[in-house]
Scaffold this motif. Structure first.
Motif, PDB file in Angstrom:
ATOM      1  N   ILE A  29       0.872  -1.302  -0.042  1.00  0.00           N
ATOM      2  CA  ILE A  29      -0.033  -0.075  -0.019  1.00  0.00           C
ATOM      3  C   ILE A  29       0.786   1.029   0.077  1.00  0.00           C
TER       4      ILE A  29
ATOM      5  N   ARG B   9       1.299   5.005  -0.416  1.00  0.00           N
ATOM      6  CA  ARG B   9       0.549   6.257   0.093  1.00  0.00           C
ATOM      7  C   ARG B   9       1.383   7.519  -0.314  1.00  0.00           C
TER       8      ARG B   9
ATOM      9  N   ARG C  91      -4.021   9.781  -0.792  1.00  0.00           N
ATOM     10  CA  ARG C  91      -4.282   8.878  -1.789  1.00  0.00           C
ATOM     11  C   ARG C  91      -3.370   7.712  -1.870  1.00  0.00           C
TER      12      ARG C  91
ATOM     13  N   SER D 167      -2.800   0.286  -4.327  1.00  0.00           N
ATOM     14  CA  SER D 167      -2.967  -1.044  -3.838  1.00  0.00           C
ATOM     15  C   SER D 167      -3.597  -2.001  -4.770  1.00  0.00           C
TER      16      SER D 167
ATOM     17  N   LYS E  38      -7.540  -1.913  -6.089  1.00  0.00           N
ATOM     18  CA  LYS E  38      -8.222  -0.579  -5.508  1.00  0.00           C
ATOM     19  C   LYS E  38      -8.177   0.195  -6.851  1.00  0.00           C
TER      20      LYS E  38
ATOM     21  N   GLN F 291      -6.858   5.979  -5.301  1.00  0.00           N
ATOM     22  CA  GLN F 291      -7.999   5.867  -4.488  1.00  0.00           C
ATOM     23  C   GLN F 291      -7.774   6.587  -3.117  1.00  0.00           C
TER      24      GLN F 291
ATOM     25  N   TYR G 258      -7.058   7.103   0.749  1.00  0.00           N
ATOM     26  CA  TYR G 258      -6.766   6.118   1.792  1.00  0.00           C
ATOM     27  C   TYR G 258      -6.349   6.899   2.731  1.00  0.00           C
TER      28      TYR G 258
ATOM     29  N   GLU H 211     -12.522   0.651   9.729  1.00  0.00           N
ATOM     30  CA  GLU H 211     -13.688   0.719   8.711  1.00  0.00           C
ATOM     31  C   GLU H 211     -15.080   0.198   9.211  1.00  0.00           C
TER      32      GLU H 211
ATOM     33  N   ARG I 278      -6.187   4.057   8.773  1.00  0.00           N
ATOM     34  CA  ARG I 278      -6.734   4.560   7.677  1.00  0.00           C
ATOM     35  C   ARG I 278      -7.714   3.788   7.035  1.00  0.00           C
TER      36      ARG I 278
ATOM     37  N   TRP J 283     -10.244   2.838   3.487  1.00  0.00           N
ATOM     38  CA  TRP J 283     -10.248   3.142   1.985  1.00  0.00           C
ATOM     39  C   TRP J 283     -11.663   3.929   1.729  1.00  0.00           C
TER      40      TRP J 283
END
Length: 453
Positions: free
Chosen positions: A216, A218, A222, A225, A228, A232, A234, A254, A273, A275
């Motif tokens: 992932i 970052r 954004r 990954s 995704k 996107q 995140y 989440e 974090r 999504w």
């Protein structure tokens, strides 16, 4: 002098059989100086064909029916318009200091001799319809575009010193979409004519491959990954203001069942974090143009729209700092919409001098819906046609008034900047949907004449 070079050779073949079948093919070779020493050149090609069905359909209800299909591969360099990447093919040295007094040299850019072209592979199939002697025409296209060998930065282990990353071909991104366009002529009289043009499209992308499938990566709010969307969002998800204390809150994870109260910046370590559903790239695009003609007068009105995407202000933590950055102008909602003992339902946390709670740090609090409709162009003109031809030799003389970007409607009432603003400093796709106090999209009104001889 910053300079890069590209050399291209290309060829094209077109063939039409019996006015019904068409075939086309292209072959090209491109070489670019910014790529790796061993991979500067790439060979790309495409083929396509169409069939005019109405030629073989005597009782067709269509005035036009054409079936099209094509496949092609083309090279791309995503950083081609970025000033800092023209010497990617070289190891570069920078000058710094050691212990404050002694000059030193360090490696500022690490080359990659195997950095190759990003390759976009696209398959497209479409239909063109015509009705009522082509008074109404309609085109429908469906496509899949796969970007292979996508160019992206790869981290370098910190113990190796600078730089912290280098460019390599690490990923694969797939785009799928549908596009619809039409042209309709509702009125075609002797003196008055009205023409309507429209276009709408849907596109969904997905990262399907990275060098490390569990990675992932970052960048600001954004990330990249597998599985995704490209870049996107995140980030930590803002959960509003705690009414009892006035501190900001974020969702712990989440599941969105527990909030973390930000009474000090270390509380971010208690949350994850999350999504988000959107990226900075619109999923839906639309446009509509109306052309009206009456004798010598013409009026053209062109609207565009972009939908289902989010944008951000790169400097939001300064202009909405909750008291942390007191030397910067704040947005007006900070004055009227911050928590106080008598205003506990405010959208912003309480203002504290030199605030260190972290409520101003990156989170979905920065995000705004970018959905909008824009009046892109409007033009009013009068043409004298050949009125002055005998006396002056002028075939046509036209005067006009034109406006560009005169109006925009945004669906997010909290959006305070143009949703089509992009950051040049971030570079390429990373600047998409990022307001960075760069030059705004200008409104303009112009008056002019056009003379044809």
């Amino acid at each position: 002098v910053l300079k890069w070079t590209q050399i291209s050779y290309f060829s094209r073949l077109n063939y039409i059989l019996d006015g019904k079948y068409t075939f086309s093919a292209q072959l090209r070779r491109d070489s670019n100086s910014t790529l790796g020493k061993f991979k500067k050149s790439g060979v790309f090609w495409s083929v396509g064909g169409s069939w005019n069905v109405t030629k073989d359909w005597d009782s067709s209800p269509f005035s036009k029916l054409i079936l099209r299909a094509n496949y092609g591969e083309i090279g791309n360099i995503p950083y081609a318009d970025s000033w800092g990447s023209v010497y990617n093919s070289l190891n570069l040295l920078g000058i710094s200091s050691y212990t404050g007094d002694d000059a030193t040299i360090y490696l500022s850019n690490a080359k990659n001799d195997n950095l190759a072209w990003e390759v976009s592979k696209q398959f497209n199939v479409g239909l063109d319809f015509g009705f009522i002697k082509d008074k109404l025409t309609l085109s429908v296209d469906a496509y899949q575009r796969k970007t292979a060998s996508a160019i992206y930065t790869t981290p370098i282990a910190p113990q190796n010193g600078s730089p912290g990353s280098f460019l390599t071909n690490i990923g694969e991104i797939t785009n799928r979409g549908v596009e619809l366009s039409f042209n309709y002529l509702p009125v075609n009289g002797e003196h008055f004519r009205w023409n309507i043009y429209g276009n709408a499209s849907y596109n969904k992308n997905k990262v399907t491959k990275l060098a490390n499938p569990d990675q992932i990566d970052r960048s600001s709010l954004r990330a990249l990954s597998v599985g995704k969307e490209y870049l996107q969002y995140y980030t930590y998800e803002w959960a509003g203001v705690d009414e009892a204390t006035g501190y900001g809150t974020i969702w712990k994870d989440e599941s969105r069942t527990e909030k973390v109260i930000l009474d000090n910046a270390s509380k971010y370590s208690q949350a994850s974090r999350i999504w988000q559903k959107d990226s900075p790239f619109p999923k839906y695009l639309a446009s509509l143009k109306n052309d009206f003609t009456y004798k010598g007068f013409t009026l053209s009105v062109f609207f565009t729209g972009q939908f289902k995407f989010s944008v951000m202000n790169r400097w939001q933590n300064y202009v909405t700092s909750d008291g942390n950055s007191i030397y910067y102008n704040q947005t007006k909602d900070v004055l009227y919409n911050s928590w106080t003992e008598t205003n506990t339902k405010a959208d912003n946390p309480k203002q504290m001098l030199f605030n260190t709670t972290g409520s101003y740090e990156p989170s979905t609090r920065w995000l705004r819906k970018g959905d909008h409709i824009r009046l892109k162009d409007i033009k009013f003109a009068y043409s004298f046609n050949d009125l002055f031809k005998k006396s002056t030799g002028i075939d046509n003389f036209t005067i006009y008034a034109k406006g560009t970007n005169l109006w925009i409607y945004v669906f997010d009432k909290d959006l305070t900047f143009d949703p089509e603003s992009n950051s040049n400093a971030a570079g390429g796709a990373y600047g998409k949907g990022m307001y960075d106090y760069t030059s705004p999209i200008m409104k303009s009104v112009s008056l002019g004449i056009s003379i044809d001889f």
